[in-house]
Design a protein around this motif. Structure first.
Motif, PDB file in Angstrom:
ATOM      1  N   ASP A 224     -12.475 -17.182   3.544  1.00  0.00           N
ATOM      2  CA  ASP A 224     -13.472 -18.244   3.433  1.00  0.00           C
ATOM      3  C   ASP A 224     -13.429 -18.919   2.314  1.00  0.00           C
ATOM      4  O   ASP A 224     -14.007 -18.712   1.211  1.00  0.00           O
ATOM      5  CB  ASP A 224     -14.915 -17.736   3.710  1.00  0.00           C
ATOM      6  N   GLU A 225     -12.707 -20.518   2.442  1.00  0.00           N
ATOM      7  CA  GLU A 225     -12.804 -21.346   1.091  1.00  0.00           C
ATOM      8  C   GLU A 225     -13.785 -22.241   1.069  1.00  0.00           C
ATOM      9  O   GLU A 225     -13.901 -23.029   0.308  1.00  0.00           O
ATOM     10  CB  GLU A 225     -11.479 -22.059   1.561  1.00  0.00           C
ATOM     11  N   ARG A 226     -14.932 -21.696   1.747  1.00  0.00           N
ATOM     12  CA  ARG A 226     -16.389 -22.324   1.246  1.00  0.00           C
ATOM     13  C   ARG A 226     -16.551 -21.563  -0.226  1.00  0.00           C
ATOM     14  O   ARG A 226     -17.489 -22.353  -0.750  1.00  0.00           O
ATOM     15  CB  ARG A 226     -17.402 -21.884   2.188  1.00  0.00           C
ATOM     16  N   TYR A 227     -16.044 -20.401  -0.554  1.00  0.00           N
ATOM     17  CA  TYR A 227     -16.406 -19.766  -1.682  1.00  0.00           C
ATOM     18  C   TYR A 227     -15.273 -20.455  -2.829  1.00  0.00           C
ATOM     19  O   TYR A 227     -14.336 -20.248  -2.544  1.00  0.00           O
ATOM     20  CB  TYR A 227     -16.216 -18.337  -1.703  1.00  0.00           C
TER      21      TYR A 227
ATOM     22  N   ARG B   4      -7.926 -18.873  -5.219  1.00  0.00           N
ATOM     23  CA  ARG B   4      -6.940 -18.073  -4.950  1.00  0.00           C
ATOM     24  C   ARG B   4      -5.921 -18.434  -4.030  1.00  0.00           C
ATOM     25  O   ARG B   4      -4.811 -18.277  -4.005  1.00  0.00           O
ATOM     26  CB  ARG B   4      -7.597 -16.657  -4.218  1.00  0.00           C
ATOM     27  N   ALA B   5      -6.545 -19.512  -2.985  1.00  0.00           N
ATOM     28  CA  ALA B   5      -5.732 -19.917  -1.904  1.00  0.00           C
ATOM     29  C   ALA B   5      -4.886 -21.196  -2.373  1.00  0.00           C
ATOM     30  O   ALA B   5      -3.748 -21.507  -2.150  1.00  0.00           O
ATOM     31  CB  ALA B   5      -6.453 -20.301  -0.709  1.00  0.00           C
ATOM     32  N   GLN B   6      -5.306 -21.985  -3.401  1.00  0.00           N
ATOM     33  CA  GLN B   6      -4.906 -23.287  -3.763  1.00  0.00           C
ATOM     34  C   GLN B   6      -4.334 -23.481  -5.055  1.00  0.00           C
ATOM     35  O   GLN B   6      -3.137 -23.968  -5.372  1.00  0.00           O
ATOM     36  CB  GLN B   6      -5.877 -24.300  -3.542  1.00  0.00           C
ATOM     37  N   LEU B   7      -5.141 -22.785  -6.174  1.00  0.00           N
ATOM     38  CA  LEU B   7      -4.705 -22.815  -7.330  1.00  0.00           C
ATOM     39  C   LEU B   7      -3.669 -22.006  -7.886  1.00  0.00           C
ATOM     40  O   LEU B   7      -2.727 -22.252  -8.675  1.00  0.00           O
ATOM     41  CB  LEU B   7      -5.933 -22.986  -8.439  1.00  0.00           C
ATOM     42  N   LEU B   8      -3.700 -20.849  -7.606  1.00  0.00           N
ATOM     43  CA  LEU B   8      -2.768 -19.435  -8.137  1.00  0.00           C
ATOM     44  C   LEU B   8      -1.400 -19.793  -7.545  1.00  0.00           C
ATOM     45  O   LEU B   8      -0.473 -19.758  -8.387  1.00  0.00           O
ATOM     46  CB  LEU B   8      -3.279 -18.261  -7.668  1.00  0.00           C
ATOM     47  N   PRO B   9      -1.398 -20.152  -6.268  1.00  0.00           N
ATOM     48  CA  PRO B   9       0.173 -20.377  -5.968  1.00  0.00           C
ATOM     49  C   PRO B   9       0.767 -21.842  -6.754  1.00  0.00           C
ATOM     50  O   PRO B   9       1.784 -21.673  -7.074  1.00  0.00           O
ATOM     51  CB  PRO B   9       0.072 -20.805  -4.499  1.00  0.00           C
ATOM     52  N   ALA B  10      -0.133 -22.880  -7.169  1.00  0.00           N
ATOM     53  CA  ALA B  10       0.298 -24.241  -7.842  1.00  0.00           C
ATOM     54  C   ALA B  10       0.953 -23.717  -9.338  1.00  0.00           C
ATOM     55  O   ALA B  10       1.835 -23.835  -9.998  1.00  0.00           O
ATOM     56  CB  ALA B  10      -0.679 -25.008  -8.015  1.00  0.00           C
ATOM     57  N   LEU B  11      -0.042 -22.584  -9.840  1.00  0.00           N
ATOM     58  CA  LEU B  11       0.110 -21.835 -11.224  1.00  0.00           C
ATOM     59  C   LEU B  11       1.405 -21.362 -11.268  1.00  0.00           C
ATOM     60  O   LEU B  11       2.189 -21.541 -12.033  1.00  0.00           O
ATOM     61  CB  LEU B  11      -1.171 -21.174 -11.783  1.00  0.00           C
ATOM     62  N   GLU B  12       1.548 -20.327 -10.403  1.00  0.00           N
ATOM     63  CA  GLU B  12       2.926 -19.558 -10.200  1.00  0.00           C
ATOM     64  C   GLU B  12       3.954 -20.518 -10.130  1.00  0.00           C
ATOM     65  O   GLU B  12       4.939 -20.186 -10.829  1.00  0.00           O
ATOM     66  CB  GLU B  12       2.772 -18.678  -9.000  1.00  0.00           C
TER      67      GLU B  12
END
Length: 321
Positions: free
Chosen positions: A188-191, A197-205
């Motif tokens: 739930d991306e309201r949190y 976790r869904a948007q920033l971590l893949p970009a940082l990776e």
């Protein structure tokens, strides 16, 4: 991919008996499984039923089945973790969970006397915590993120998986053939944490493959700085007094005034001023040069006031009947 998990568990040397916080998710399931195998008869599990979603009964059933299979005692705390006014759901659940862990670890006589509680936070959780702190403009204490170890209530708390990626934990569990449950709210991306976790971590990776290690070093540096500031605050508090004397505060630099005032409010009154409140308080302390100068500033849940030659804090008035 399982080597990082194995290495972390090999380095984990808790005082026994040990309790593992068990949600039923992959991280805590892996931690309990590894601990139960390594220290048979010395491990128990603590599960908190938050009462916040319909899936919570399924989490408890998974935990009960897993503990029965591992021959690990399970203790369940059922509580109402709904947030209070102005409190985030995540913060309310976290605070309620830790209180329940501590109460269960210290209260029950029919179970082993727990010396250590292990929590399954991992490297991705640490990055998310640091990014949340940055987004809120936190100081060094917030940027220190989550400590690997601390003590409270006579029990040592440890996070042995802080150097392990979430994906590596799941890979280890899959290698063991062990199932886990997925919390539906994790998607739930309201949190905010879920959006990170869904948007920033893949970009940082993609941009900085070693970001987990470098972020962890930054958090460790912030933790060291926070410890030094706490030491300085205790020294200054011994000089200015508790409650603080205005004239003694005025002899300190503005930065040290801010540091010792935050310390006083946190330690003596369990409240934390906002940046704006602290700036106003510092300005008023500096202007307090005459006997008749009044001081009355909203801070946290109450007010900082002048009481003779010292500062005082008055909590919120009880509701009228």
């Amino acid at each position: 991919m399982t080597q990082a998990f194995d290495a972390a568990m090999h380095a984990f040397a808790p005082a026994l008996p040990l309790a593992v916080g068990l949600s039923g998710g992959a991280d805590s399931t892996a931690l309990l499984l590894a601990c139960a195998r390594r220290w048979p008869g010395q491990v128990q599990a603590i599960h908190v039923h938050h009462g916040l979603q319909a899936a919570a009964d399924g989490f408890e059933q998974h935990c009960a089945a897993l503990c029965n299979h591992l021959n690990v005692p399970l203790r369940v705390a059922r509580l109402d973790a709904r947030p209070g006014p102005g409190q985030s759901p995540e913060d309310a659940a976290r605070q309620a969970r830790y209180k329940a862990f501590e109460a269960l670890a210290l209260s029950s006589k029919e179970f082993l006397a727990i010396k250590t509680i292990a929590i399954a936070h991992h490297a991705d959780d640490q990055v998310e915590t640091l990014l949340l702190a940055l987004s809120r403009g936190a100081g060094v204490a917030g940027l220190a993120a989550m400590p690997a170890q601390w003590e409270r209530g006579g029990v040592v708390w440890q996070r042995p998986l802080l150097q392990v990626r979430g994906a590596d934990i799941r890979a280890w569990l899959q290698h063991q053939g062990q199932a886990w449950v997925e919390d539906p709210t994790n998607a739930d991306e309201r949190y905010t944490r879920n959006r990170i976790r869904a948007q920033l971590l893949p970009a940082l990776e993609a941009a900085f493959p070693a970001f987990r290690d470098t972020f962890a070093r930054s958090a460790a540096n912030a933790a060291q700085a926070a410890e030094l500031l706490a030491e300085l605050a205790r020294e200054d508090a011994a000089t200015v007094g508790v409650p603080p004397r205005i004239s003694a505060l005025q002899r300190l630099s503005r930065a040290r005034q801010a540091n010792v005032l935050r310390h006083w409010l946190r330690e003596s009154h369990q409240t934390t001023p906002s940046a704006a409140q602290l700036a106003e308080l510092l300005g008023q302390v500096g202007a307090c040069t005459t006997r008749g100068h009044r001081l009355h500033i909203k801070v946290g849940r109450g007010h900082v006031v002048r009481s003779g030659q010292t500062l005082d804090w008055r909590g919120p008035e009880p509701p009228s009947r």
